[in-house]
Write an enzyme that holds these catalytic residues in place. Sequence first.
Site, mmCIF file in Angstrom:
data_model
loop_
_atom_site.group_PDB
_atom_site.id
_atom_site.type_symbol
_atom_site.label_atom_id
_atom_site.label_comp_id
_atom_site.label_asym_id
_atom_site.label_seq_id
_atom_site.Cartn_x
_atom_site.Cartn_y
_atom_site.Cartn_z
ATOM 1 N N ASP A 87 25.815 9.420 16.966
ATOM 2 C CA ASP A 87 27.065 9.365 17.732
ATOM 3 C C ASP A 87 26.824 9.916 19.143
ATOM 4 O OD1 ASP A 87 29.682 8.965 18.484
ATOM 5 O OD2 ASP A 87 30.504 10.632 17.317
ATOM 6 N N HIS A 103 28.745 12.640 28.512
ATOM 7 C CA HIS A 103 29.807 12.831 29.496
ATOM 8 C C HIS A 103 29.233 13.526 30.722
ATOM 9 C CE1 HIS A 103 33.125 11.608 26.909
ATOM 10 N NE2 HIS A 103 32.635 12.363 25.944
#
Length: 425
Positions: free
Chosen positions: A301, A305
């Site tokens: 996953d 960011h």
Amino acid sequence: MATVIKNGTVYQNGRLIKADVLIEGKKIKAIGTDLDAEKIIDAQGMLVSPGLVDVHVHYRDPGQTYKEDIKTGSEAAARGGFTTVGAMPNVTPVPNTPELMKKMVEENKHKGVVHIFQYGPITNDETTDIIPDYAALKKAGAFALSNDGHGVQTAQTMYLAMQKAKENNLIIATHAQDDSLFNKGIVNEGVAAKKLDLPPVTELAETTQIARDLLLAQKTGVHYHICHVSTKTSVELVRLAKARGINVTCEVAPHHILLTDSDIPKDNGYFKMNPPLRNKEDQAALLVGLLDGTIDLIATDHAPHAKSEKQGGMKNAAFGITGSETAFSTLYTKFVKEEKVLSLEQLLALLSDKPAKVFGIENAGVLEPGKNADVAIFDIEHKNEIKEADFKSKGVNTPFTGQKVYGETVMTLVDGEVVYQRGTK
């Protein structure tokens, strides 16, 4: 020019053997002893593995390339030893038409340094109830379907989606989340929520949707895959469903077995992810699920960011943690080297041949003559520190920075070509 990887410990068909790996062109020519070639890669003291397979990454491209792009994301995968990945469709625009899907597939092939398989969305923009043309998406290159980041909120929509996915022999891979129960939560309902006075996330947000979907999967016969299971009850539901013959598989993310909500030291955005870190009882159940086969595979996953999006406290931070470059080393160090919960063979299976088998990805996750020459070489004898400066990903949002781990990637080959080598930029 032929290449031979010599003197390493090779993982092949569930076993560790001392062998050489001969590569000609894009394929593995032979695995055996005393093999020779013009080019020699000395893997003395190293682990030689099939390129790892990660069926769950987010590359943010197009739409949010300040976080990550196909090039940097795939380079991060290569640095982590992954040679095959599945890219989620939460990009802008969502590849919900055959034209957009074809473009995504072409971009992945052109920009990526590893094999990138592209998910299509379950619903048009991942939040509506409109179901796209699955047959057209599959023909255009979609290998599975997911709304990852969003749960499908209505049972009717999921029921119709499963029926259509079954008709087209496509896997439905879900982010199980009931938004009404998630209720804008931040961390697991437990010690961290109380200590940091943050909005809690009940496990029911995950488990109630899994229970619903398992009944729908039983009715439709679709291959239902659950992304990043994180709770004890989720594992129990999957175990029961498998016993009843429901066509279900599931994955766990490294951070959910490496960390719990008790490990959150302060209000730190690097510990904010979805699903959130759960409690120790959940963590133990996830490990049992891996060992008894209830959980089929490990997937990162990988969710990069910008630094600015993870600062200023957990309330304002974006959900997500990077994983491509830390998965193997952190898992190997804790569960194989130190705690001896998993054997090396078990860990490699969960990261290579099992995900490839679950998703029907041919030529991936195995070292065999005639297969793609996708190979990862790991240093499993020496410790190295996880450093932000070494990351290939644009995202450095991981709580594992500063840890000293075994299992650093030395070299990664895709189709016989070196796409990552330790010590090179």
